[in-house]
Enzyme design. Sequence first.
Site, PDB file in Angstrom:
ATOM      1  CG  ASP A   1       3.119  -6.278  -5.413  1.00  0.00           C
ATOM      2  OD1 ASP A   1       4.211  -6.846  -5.186  1.00  0.00           O
ATOM      3  OD2 ASP A   1       2.441  -5.750  -4.511  1.00  0.00           O
TER       4      ASP A   1
ATOM      5  CB  THR B   1      -0.948   0.056   1.226  1.00  0.00           C
ATOM      6  OG1 THR B   1      -0.181  -0.106   2.413  1.00  0.00           O
ATOM      7  CG2 THR B   1      -2.009  -1.005   1.166  1.00  0.00           C
TER       8      THR B   1
ATOM      9  CG  ASN C   1      -1.020  -5.715  10.068  1.00  0.00           C
ATOM     10  OD1 ASN C   1      -0.821  -5.395   8.901  1.00  0.00           O
ATOM     11  ND2 ASN C   1      -2.216  -6.049  10.507  1.00  0.00           N
TER      12      ASN C   1
ATOM     13  CB  CYS D   1      -3.370 -26.842 -21.698  1.00  0.00           C
ATOM     14  SG  CYS D   1      -2.708 -25.240 -22.199  1.00  0.00           S
TER      15      CYS D   1
ATOM     16  CB  CYS E   1      -5.204 -21.234 -24.050  1.00  0.00           C
ATOM     17  SG  CYS E   1      -3.704 -22.201 -24.291  1.00  0.00           S
TER      18      CYS E   1
ATOM     19  CG  HIS F   1      -2.151 -15.454  -2.264  1.00  0.00           C
ATOM     20  ND1 HIS F   1      -2.737 -14.481  -1.474  1.00  0.00           N
ATOM     21  CD2 HIS F   1      -2.180 -16.586  -1.526  1.00  0.00           C
ATOM     22  CE1 HIS F   1      -3.097 -15.018  -0.308  1.00  0.00           C
ATOM     23  NE2 HIS F   1      -2.767 -16.294  -0.323  1.00  0.00           N
TER      24      HIS F   1
ATOM     25  CD  GLN G   1      -1.044 -12.952   3.153  1.00  0.00           C
ATOM     26  OE1 GLN G   1      -0.651 -12.108   3.951  1.00  0.00           O
ATOM     27  NE2 GLN G   1      -2.263 -13.459   3.213  1.00  0.00           N
TER      28      GLN G   1
ATOM     29  CB  THR H   1      -0.092 -10.368   6.484  1.00  0.00           C
ATOM     30  OG1 THR H   1      -1.115 -11.372   6.562  1.00  0.00           O
ATOM     31  CG2 THR H   1       1.046 -10.754   7.404  1.00  0.00           C
ATOM     32  CB  SER H   2      -5.241  -8.960   8.490  1.00  0.00           C
ATOM     33  OG  SER H   2      -5.658  -9.817   7.440  1.00  0.00           O
TER      34      SER H   2
END
Length: 254
Positions: free
Chosen positions: A95, A17, A209, A121, A143, A110, A92, A184-185
Amino acid sequence: MAASEKIAVLTGAGISTESGIPDFRGPNGVWTTRPEAMKLVNIEDYVRDPQVRIQAWQERMRHPAWTAKPNEGHRALVELERRGTLLALMTQNIDRLHQAAGSQKVIELHGTIWLAKCLSCGRRTRMQEQLERVTAGDPDPVCTECGGIQKSATVAFGEQLDPLVLETAVVASSACDLFLAIGTSLSVQPAALLAAEAHRRGARLVIVNQGETPLDDRADVILRAPIGVVLPVIIPGSKSDSEDQSPPGAAPAT
Ligand code: ZN
């Protein structure tokens, strides 16, 4: 931090962020301000509804990751790797800002938005290649090998994490002597599981955090200050050499 030799780091949306990439559930989060956007990351809706896919491709075109730059938080973690005490940098985030900063041991829990994948495929291609097709007038590029539906190589709701990626993350979390959870939460899996596993195995748990997390009661240290400010301070050597790192009263280095 200085005494630890095997550090596992987990980062979430909070570290990005500060590079202008909105998080999801925060006050200015994507799903807070536009709840309808959540539908775009549900695999069932995505496969069933061409309109969802068309919208999702448009969202990808506009994604802030294409222009975002890593910040002081990302850069401080590169120093940790350079020192040789970093076991794994799990994120997570999709980017690739850790890689843009220079980190190499990145485990993308992720996936990444920089790649596209075929749901039939499994073929992976550069996302930019697919976005060029969208720009050229194909609103939902399939694809070119098998005609299958494509999406970003990220983990949508309803999709499984890559088992090998998860295994690597679990091993690192089990073996570390310090687990650093940043931005991260710890409210989704596998994030919560990884932190809990590290704690159960006796690692120190440090949480950086803004908001509370379900593991706060197990943390050795909780830091609520902005990540780009905290990390350069707690990671020794990540500030420039001209800045004095010695605590007050410490003997000068000889
Ligand atoms: Zn395919």
